[in-house]
Design a protein around this motif. Sequence first.
Motif, PDB file in Angstrom:
ATOM      1  N   ALA A 141     -21.336 -21.507 -37.571  1.00  0.00           N
ATOM      2  CA  ALA A 141     -20.480 -22.533 -36.962  1.00  0.00           C
ATOM      3  C   ALA A 141     -21.108 -23.918 -37.089  1.00  0.00           C
ATOM      4  N   SER A 142     -20.248 -24.914 -36.983  1.00  0.00           N
ATOM      5  CA  SER A 142     -20.677 -26.308 -37.054  1.00  0.00           C
ATOM      6  C   SER A 142     -20.164 -27.057 -35.838  1.00  0.00           C
ATOM      7  N   VAL A 143     -21.081 -27.700 -35.115  1.00  0.00           N
ATOM      8  CA  VAL A 143     -20.729 -28.559 -33.981  1.00  0.00           C
ATOM      9  C   VAL A 143     -20.946 -29.999 -34.412  1.00  0.00           C
ATOM     10  N   ILE A 144     -19.947 -30.838 -34.195  1.00  0.00           N
ATOM     11  CA  ILE A 144     -19.997 -32.231 -34.649  1.00  0.00           C
ATOM     12  C   ILE A 144     -19.676 -33.142 -33.480  1.00  0.00           C
ATOM     13  N   ALA A 145     -20.595 -34.051 -33.153  1.00  0.00           N
ATOM     14  CA  ALA A 145     -20.395 -35.015 -32.069  1.00  0.00           C
ATOM     15  C   ALA A 145     -20.215 -36.408 -32.661  1.00  0.00           C
ATOM     16  N   MET A 146     -19.461 -37.235 -31.967  1.00  0.00           N
ATOM     17  CA  MET A 146     -19.247 -38.607 -32.421  1.00  0.00           C
ATOM     18  C   MET A 146     -20.155 -39.550 -31.643  1.00  0.00           C
ATOM     19  N   VAL A 173     -11.888 -26.427 -33.041  1.00  0.00           N
ATOM     20  CA  VAL A 173     -11.523 -27.025 -31.756  1.00  0.00           C
ATOM     21  C   VAL A 173     -11.857 -28.509 -31.835  1.00  0.00           C
ATOM     22  N   VAL A 174     -10.848 -29.350 -31.671  1.00  0.00           N
ATOM     23  CA  VAL A 174     -11.026 -30.802 -31.780  1.00  0.00           C
ATOM     24  C   VAL A 174     -10.675 -31.433 -30.441  1.00  0.00           C
ATOM     25  N   THR A 175     -11.652 -32.078 -29.826  1.00  0.00           N
ATOM     26  CA  THR A 175     -11.428 -32.748 -28.548  1.00  0.00           C
ATOM     27  C   THR A 175     -11.248 -34.248 -28.771  1.00  0.00           C
ATOM     28  N   GLY A 176     -10.609 -34.910 -27.829  1.00  0.00           N
ATOM     29  CA  GLY A 176     -10.594 -36.366 -27.821  1.00  0.00           C
ATOM     30  C   GLY A 176      -9.445 -37.045 -28.525  1.00  0.00           C
ATOM     31  N   VAL A 177      -8.429 -36.302 -28.928  1.00  0.00           N
ATOM     32  CA  VAL A 177      -7.264 -36.954 -29.541  1.00  0.00           C
ATOM     33  C   VAL A 177      -6.444 -37.612 -28.433  1.00  0.00           C
ATOM     34  N   ALA A 178      -6.245 -38.918 -28.558  1.00  0.00           N
ATOM     35  CA  ALA A 178      -5.433 -39.648 -27.587  1.00  0.00           C
ATOM     36  C   ALA A 178      -4.176 -40.215 -28.234  1.00  0.00           C
ATOM     37  N   ASN A 179      -4.319 -40.736 -29.450  1.00  0.00           N
ATOM     38  CA  ASN A 179      -3.178 -41.295 -30.181  1.00  0.00           C
ATOM     39  C   ASN A 179      -3.510 -41.285 -31.672  1.00  0.00           C
ATOM     40  N   LYS A 180      -2.618 -41.827 -32.480  1.00  0.00           N
ATOM     41  CA  LYS A 180      -2.785 -41.739 -33.938  1.00  0.00           C
ATOM     42  C   LYS A 180      -3.957 -42.555 -34.454  1.00  0.00           C
ATOM     43  N   ARG A 181      -4.502 -43.455 -33.635  1.00  0.00           N
ATOM     44  CA  ARG A 181      -5.662 -44.244 -34.063  1.00  0.00           C
ATOM     45  C   ARG A 181      -6.986 -43.605 -33.670  1.00  0.00           C
ATOM     46  N   SER A 182      -6.940 -42.481 -32.975  1.00  0.00           N
ATOM     47  CA  SER A 182      -8.160 -41.815 -32.523  1.00  0.00           C
ATOM     48  C   SER A 182      -8.973 -41.297 -33.711  1.00  0.00           C
ATOM     49  N   ILE A 183     -10.277 -41.453 -33.639  1.00  0.00           N
ATOM     50  CA  ILE A 183     -11.143 -40.858 -34.647  1.00  0.00           C
ATOM     51  C   ILE A 183     -10.925 -39.347 -34.684  1.00  0.00           C
ATOM     52  N   ALA A 184     -10.770 -38.735 -33.518  1.00  0.00           N
ATOM     53  CA  ALA A 184     -10.541 -37.288 -33.466  1.00  0.00           C
ATOM     54  C   ALA A 184      -9.282 -36.895 -34.222  1.00  0.00           C
ATOM     55  N   TRP A 185      -8.280 -37.744 -34.208  1.00  0.00           N
ATOM     56  CA  TRP A 185      -7.049 -37.436 -34.940  1.00  0.00           C
ATOM     57  C   TRP A 185      -7.301 -37.521 -36.450  1.00  0.00           C
ATOM     58  N   GLY A 186      -8.084 -38.489 -36.886  1.00  0.00           N
ATOM     59  CA  GLY A 186      -8.447 -38.557 -38.303  1.00  0.00           C
ATOM     60  C   GLY A 186      -9.178 -37.302 -38.747  1.00  0.00           C
ATOM     61  N   HIS A 239     -15.204 -21.783 -35.608  1.00  0.00           N
ATOM     62  CA  HIS A 239     -16.033 -22.173 -36.744  1.00  0.00           C
ATOM     63  C   HIS A 239     -16.491 -23.626 -36.650  1.00  0.00           C
ATOM     64  N   VAL A 240     -15.677 -24.456 -36.005  1.00  0.00           N
ATOM     65  CA  VAL A 240     -16.012 -25.877 -35.886  1.00  0.00           C
ATOM     66  C   VAL A 240     -15.637 -26.362 -34.490  1.00  0.00           C
ATOM     67  N   LEU A 241     -16.545 -27.099 -33.873  1.00  0.00           N
ATOM     68  CA  LEU A 241     -16.269 -27.765 -32.598  1.00  0.00           C
ATOM     69  C   LEU A 241     -16.541 -29.247 -32.772  1.00  0.00           C
ATOM     70  N   VAL A 242     -15.543 -30.064 -32.496  1.00  0.00           N
ATOM     71  CA  VAL A 242     -15.692 -31.519 -32.590  1.00  0.00           C
ATOM     72  C   VAL A 242     -15.678 -32.116 -31.193  1.00  0.00           C
ATOM     73  N   HIS A 243     -16.777 -32.786 -30.851  1.00  0.00           N
ATOM     74  CA  HIS A 243     -16.892 -33.469 -29.563  1.00  0.00           C
ATOM     75  C   HIS A 243     -16.653 -34.960 -29.806  1.00  0.00           C
ATOM     76  N   SER A 244     -15.503 -35.431 -29.356  1.00  0.00           N
ATOM     77  CA  SER A 244     -15.157 -36.846 -29.517  1.00  0.00           C
ATOM     78  C   SER A 244     -14.678 -37.381 -28.173  1.00  0.00           C
ATOM     79  N   ILE A 245     -15.569 -37.299 -27.193  1.00  0.00           N
ATOM     80  CA  ILE A 245     -15.248 -37.641 -25.812  1.00  0.00           C
ATOM     81  C   ILE A 245     -16.259 -38.647 -25.301  1.00  0.00           C
ATOM     82  N   ALA A 246     -15.781 -39.750 -24.771  1.00  0.00           N
ATOM     83  CA  ALA A 246     -16.670 -40.754 -24.185  1.00  0.00           C
ATOM     84  C   ALA A 246     -15.883 -41.602 -23.195  1.00  0.00           C
ATOM     85  N   HIS A 247     -16.568 -41.998 -22.130  1.00  0.00           N
ATOM     86  CA  HIS A 247     -15.913 -42.875 -21.150  1.00  0.00           C
ATOM     87  C   HIS A 247     -16.962 -43.571 -20.302  1.00  0.00           C
TER      88      HIS A 247
END
Length: 258
Positions: free
Chosen positions: A141-146, A10-23, A87-95
């Motif tokens: 599982a692996s949880v990864i925060a940015m 599960v990958v959160t925080g994709v906004a556009n092609k330059r997003s870290i979450a998209w990488g 198996h993987v949760l990516v938290h890439s949310i900030a505001h």
Amino acid sequence: MGLLDGQYAVVTGVANKRSIAWGIARAFDREGARIILTYQNERLLENVEKLAGELSRPPELVPLDVTDDTSLNSVAARVGEITDAVHVLVHSIAHAAREDLAGRFVDTSRDGFLMAQNISAYSLTALVRVLHPLLVNAHGASVIAMTHDGARRVMPNYNVMGVAKASLEASVRYLAWDLGKEHIRVNAISAGPIKTLAASGVKGISSALQLVTEKAPIPENITTEDVGNAAVFLAAPWSRYVTGHVLYVDSGLHIMGG
């Protein structure tokens, strides 16, 4: 075979092609993971749908508003319909409010402070809580925060976001302690400056990029692909005993003095 074959991420925080979450999503896709992308609102859905077509396997798209408990519970239910294990949760949310990213930190409003903490830090705990049964089912599982080095050092124009990232990093450590016995690892990646949509809201991003080339041990700026590769390491069995850690992907800039 990829390092993440058969895993759901599960990958959160994709906004556009330059997003870290998209990488990160692209790196996971390359390594064989099945991707579930969240999107904040209908305005961003079109962008996420276009990007989704670039992955080798069509990802599931799930709406998520981390400020709304109903939305959080809905995400958990929807993900549970897709897979019985995350198996993987990516938290890439900030505001944070733009006015709180300039001037003096002491002028931060109460509402601005609470909003930054709620969206940028507390949302990690909230997401882990609602997805907890699915993370347990992954049996490792692996949880990864940015995060960002503004969590430990003062960076002009980062202000309330630096304090929120410090809270996020503390949350990573406490979650690592809470969940370690269930073989759920919780880590963070502290990325160097990258010209993303989020970074464009912080005054001085161009100077930060230049600082890397002038002062970092490796005088080169990183890319979202570099962050994605680091995330693969934290998601894969290679890091099965790494938890509560902040992994710096910044060409070594964080070790340098003023």
